[in-house]
Enzyme design. Structure first.
Site, PDB file in Angstrom:
ATOM      1  N   LYS A  88       0.806  -1.227   0.000  1.00 52.38           N
ATOM      2  CA  LYS A  88       0.000   0.000   0.000  1.00 52.38           C
ATOM      3  C   LYS A  88       0.840   1.279   0.000  1.00 52.38           C
ATOM      4  CE  LYS A  88      -4.400  -1.418   0.373  1.00 52.38           C
ATOM      5  NZ  LYS A  88      -5.564  -0.896  -0.377  1.00 52.38           N
ATOM      6  N   ASP A 105      -8.636  -0.245   6.508  1.00 46.68           N
ATOM      7  CA  ASP A 105      -8.750  -1.530   7.189  1.00 46.68           C
ATOM      8  C   ASP A 105      -7.399  -1.953   7.748  1.00 46.68           C
ATOM      9  OD1 ASP A 105     -11.458  -2.427   7.068  1.00 46.68           O
ATOM     10  OD2 ASP A 105     -11.242  -2.675   4.912  1.00 46.68           O
TER      11      ASP A 105
END
Length: 384
Positions: free
Chosen positions: A73, A118
């Site tokens: 990410k 998340d």
């Protein structure tokens, strides 16, 4: 007993997947090469996975250590932050180190980066903020495991738990935007597409690396690529790369059964929400809404979409471990999807639709390492 809520489901694109008009930009790779600790992540030949899938070659792009974090990410987050800052406060003078870039932001402080997560995206945004001397405010759903919250806090990010799902956290983060709070989301909504587009661009570094690694090994491009899907940003990047002109790889999207917003949308022919709670152990994929930015690419570019159970993801975690890949539950989901589609109850239909034979070559992206050590230990010992 298998019930409707836990039964794997599959969608096969009735049309020939489209070819994307233009290939992604190479600029993010040049940017990432300037970040602290940049290194090409491993591309691992996985014979155990290949045997389980009944193919000649299975390749795993291992993102367990990307720029010092246990997930991919940071590629999307760092590029999106840089592009948004440059749009608002640039152009920047040429820089070599992040300290030189941070110095050019001093006149605009205080600035805080805001996002919902998340787990991995929020940690990546917090790391980027720390690199640049900015604040970070990260909103998380109420089912976030403590280990992932602590990891964000270790990056000096302020964490607030939102009562509700990831999608509720996204809406809460969007409300915080102002001149001193920049929202860096990896999903889009009406009027907010610029930053998520840059997140997707940032992920393209993964696939440029893969091209170079396969070429160095004398290996051909994969026949099938599996992509995990939460809001769909990674899968959009996969489609952009592997459905670009001159490429013919099939792309398969994978998501949890209880958060199968892409698959439900494909079946409906329009964006469809999956209401929470989303209770899968594949925490990074627990999203009830597909990004509208990604949707056209997924609708036109996926050859198939499959929704898998937690048990299938756990099986994939253990199988990847046998090939030397340490992969978390979301990280192993791509492999789990191929197991479901090519070696499970859909095998005959799946292999036919994708043209998979014993001579095929497949690619999965292990998007994360261990982000919940207790869960990983439980799964690895077959106690899932």
């Amino acid at each position: 007993m298998t019930t409707e809520s836990t039964k794997p489901r599959v969608y096969f694109n009735p049309l020939r997947p489209v070819t994307v008009i233009s290939a992604p930009s190479p600029e993010p790779l040049t940017f990432h090469q300037k970040l602290p600790g940049y290194a090409v992540t491993p591309l691992i030949h996985a014979p155990r996975l290949a045997a389980a899938l009944g193919v000649r070659d299975a390749w795993v792009k291992d993102e367990a250590n990307r720029l010092g974090l246990p997930a991919y990410k940071i590629l999307g987050a760092s590029w999106a932050v840089y592009r948004e800052l440059a749009t608002l406060f640039g152009p920047f003078t040429p820089w070599t180190t992040l300290d030189e870039l941070a110095a050019q932001l001093q006149a605009h402080l205080p600035l805080t980066l805001v996002t919902a997560t998340d787990g991995n995206h929020g940690r990546a945004v917090a790391r980027t903020a720390r690199w640049l001397g900015l604040g970070a405010h990260i909103l998380v759903p109420e089912d976030m495991v403590p280990a992932r919250i602590r990891a964000i806090e270790d990056e000096e990010g302020q964490v607030d738990v939102v009562h509700g799902s990831y999608d509720d956290a996204v809406r809460a983060a969007a409300r915080l935007a102002d001149d001193q709070h920049l929202v860096i989301s990896d999903t889009a909504w009406d009027g907010y597409t610029r930053v998520p587009g840059w997140v997707v661009e940032g992920y393209g570094t993964i696939f440029q690396e893969i091209d170079g690694q396969l070429a160095a090994l004398g290996a051909r491009q994969p026949d099938v690529v599996a992509a995990q899907m939460g809001v769909g940003s990674l899968a959009m990047s996969v489609v952009q790369h592997f459905r670009a002109p001159g490429r013919r790889s099939h792309v398969v999207g994978v998501e949890p059964i209880r958060a199968a917003c892409v698959l439900n949308s494909l079946n409906a022919g329009a964006l469809t929400e999956v209401p929470g709670p989303h209770l899968s152990i594949m925490a990074g994929l627990n999203c009830g809404n597909t990004s509208p930015l990604a949707w056209p690419y997924l609708k036109g570019g996926l050859s198939a979409s499959v929704a898998i159970s937690d048990a299938r993801a756990e099986e994939a975690v253990r199988l990847l471990a046998q090939d030397g890949v340490t992969s978390g539950e979301s990280g192993a989901a791509g492999a789990g999807g191929l197991l479901e589609l090519l070696a499970g109850e859909f095998a005959s239909q799946g292999r036919g639709a994708l043209g998979v034979t014993s001579e095929s070559s497949l690619l999965v992206i292990s998007t994360e390492g261990v982000t919940d050590p207790e869960a990983y230990a439980r799964i690895l010992h077959g106690q899932g």
